[in-house]
Design a protein around this motif. Structure first.
Motif, PDB file in Angstrom:
ATOM      1  N   UNK A 180       0.845  -1.185   0.000  1.00 61.99           N
ATOM      2  CA  UNK A 180       0.000   0.000   0.000  1.00 61.99           C
ATOM      3  C   UNK A 180       0.885   1.240   0.000  1.00 61.99           C
ATOM      4  N   UNK A 181       0.265   2.418  -0.070  1.00 61.82           N
ATOM      5  CA  UNK A 181       1.029   3.644  -0.287  1.00 61.82           C
ATOM      6  C   UNK A 181       2.023   3.909   0.846  1.00 61.82           C
ATOM      7  N   UNK A 182       1.549   3.879   2.080  1.00 59.02           N
ATOM      8  CA  UNK A 182       2.436   4.174   3.211  1.00 59.02           C
ATOM      9  C   UNK A 182       3.560   3.147   3.310  1.00 59.02           C
ATOM     10  N   UNK A 183       3.225   1.873   3.129  1.00 57.12           N
ATOM     11  CA  UNK A 183       4.239   0.826   3.174  1.00 57.12           C
ATOM     12  C   UNK A 183       5.248   0.973   2.030  1.00 57.12           C
ATOM     13  N   UNK A 184       4.810   1.521   0.908  1.00 53.53           N
ATOM     14  CA  UNK A 184       5.714   1.750  -0.228  1.00 53.53           C
ATOM     15  C   UNK A 184       6.764   2.796   0.125  1.00 53.53           C
ATOM     16  N   UNK A 185       6.313   3.882   0.767  1.00 52.80           N
ATOM     17  CA  UNK A 185       7.268   4.902   1.215  1.00 52.80           C
ATOM     18  C   UNK A 185       8.238   4.313   2.233  1.00 52.80           C
ATOM     19  N   UNK A 186       7.694   3.538   3.189  1.00 53.21           N
ATOM     20  CA  UNK A 186       8.550   2.921   4.208  1.00 53.21           C
ATOM     21  C   UNK A 186       9.539   1.944   3.579  1.00 53.21           C
ATOM     22  N   UNK A 187       9.055   1.141   2.622  1.00 49.06           N
ATOM     23  CA  UNK A 187       9.929   0.173   1.965  1.00 49.06           C
ATOM     24  C   UNK A 187      11.051   0.851   1.206  1.00 49.06           C
TER      25      UNK A 187
END
Length: 266
Positions: A180-187
């Motif tokens: 998801x979007x937030x996890x993409x930034x974190x990844x």
């Protein structure tokens, strides 16, 4: 450091082999997506900009400010549509077919959500610079504007560059790893943080390649002064060079992302 250069050397080799085999098919498919994006963007600009122009006829400054939301919408839509290049390269590597329209539809919502977070943050960081540029283009006497604080500008640009460094793999995480979007930034942040030297050297290589492409583009611009035929040739070359550079750079980042992503999970 030798491991970093070995990784980049392997990346260049893999990208070269991949593009030699698949460049033509990717170029043809992506050119269709690009042209469709261009048409949709122009339609949005016409539909939204003309009423604004009529309502603010004679007021250049207010029209410029009101155009910001229009440009924001165009950037959101065009980014969502052109994001198909990530899936096109990934599917080609995995020997899968890509339905361009279907992939655009699938990407649209997550990519728009992604940029609804990324673009406002970038806009806030660069707000003084953006507003100065808009004011300069809107006023009849740009010299009457107060001198910009170059030190502040430099700090803001550095902060924006740091942000871009850590989120540069966000769309790959979003579209290829299906986060998801937030996890993409974190990844993306974790990948860059855990591979600082590798990513930094790789980015320097990308910047060098980008500069070379821009030099080639500037040289080809000489054709635009060679009459109607020269203009047509220049436009065709610009279109081909733009698509080629996007495919090349996205492919390089794709193989780099896949390699460091695998090594991080090993």
């Amino acid at each position: 450091m030798s491991l970093t250069f070995d990784l980049i050397k392997a990346n260049l080799s893999d990208s070269k082999d991949f593009l030699i085999k698949n460049f033509v098919s990717i170029f043809i498919k992506y050119s269709k997506a690009y042209l469709l994006t261009l048409v949709v963007s122009i339609i949005i600009m016409i539909v939204l900009a003309i009423p604004l122009g009529i309502a603010n006829f004679g007021s250049k400054s207010s029209f410029g400010l009101l155009m910001l939301p229009v440009l924001f919408i165009v950037i959101l839509v065009s980014s969502a549509m052109q994001s198909v290049i990530y899936n096109l390269i990934d599917n080609t590597y995995k020997k899968k077919d890509t339905a361009i329209l279907g992939q655009m539809k699938e990407n649209s919502f997550p990519v728009i959500k992604y940029y609804l977070i990324a673009l406002p943050v970038l806009f806030i960081l660069l707000y003084p610079i953006i507003m100065y540029v808009i004011s300069s283009s809107a006023t009849a006497n740009p010299t009457a504007l107060p001198e910009p604080n170059l030190l502040v500008w430099l700090v803001l640009i550095i902060l924006a560059a740091i942000l871009a460094f850590f989120v540069q793999f966000g769309l790959y995480e979003l579209l290829l790893s299906k986060k998801d979007v937030i996890e993409s930034f974190k990844g993306s942040f974790e990948i860059a943080k855990n591979n600082l030297s590798k990513v930094f050297v790789f980015d320097l290589m990308l910047i060098f390649i980008f500069i070379v492409i821009q030099v080639i583009a500037s040289i080809s611009s000489v054709l635009s002064s060679a009459g109607p035929i020269g203009v047509v040739i220049y436009l065709i070359l610009s279109f081909a060079l733009g698509l080629t550079s996007h495919i090349l750079l996205t492919t390089l980042v794709y193989f780099f992302y896949m390699k460091i992503n695998r090594s991080s999970k090993a």
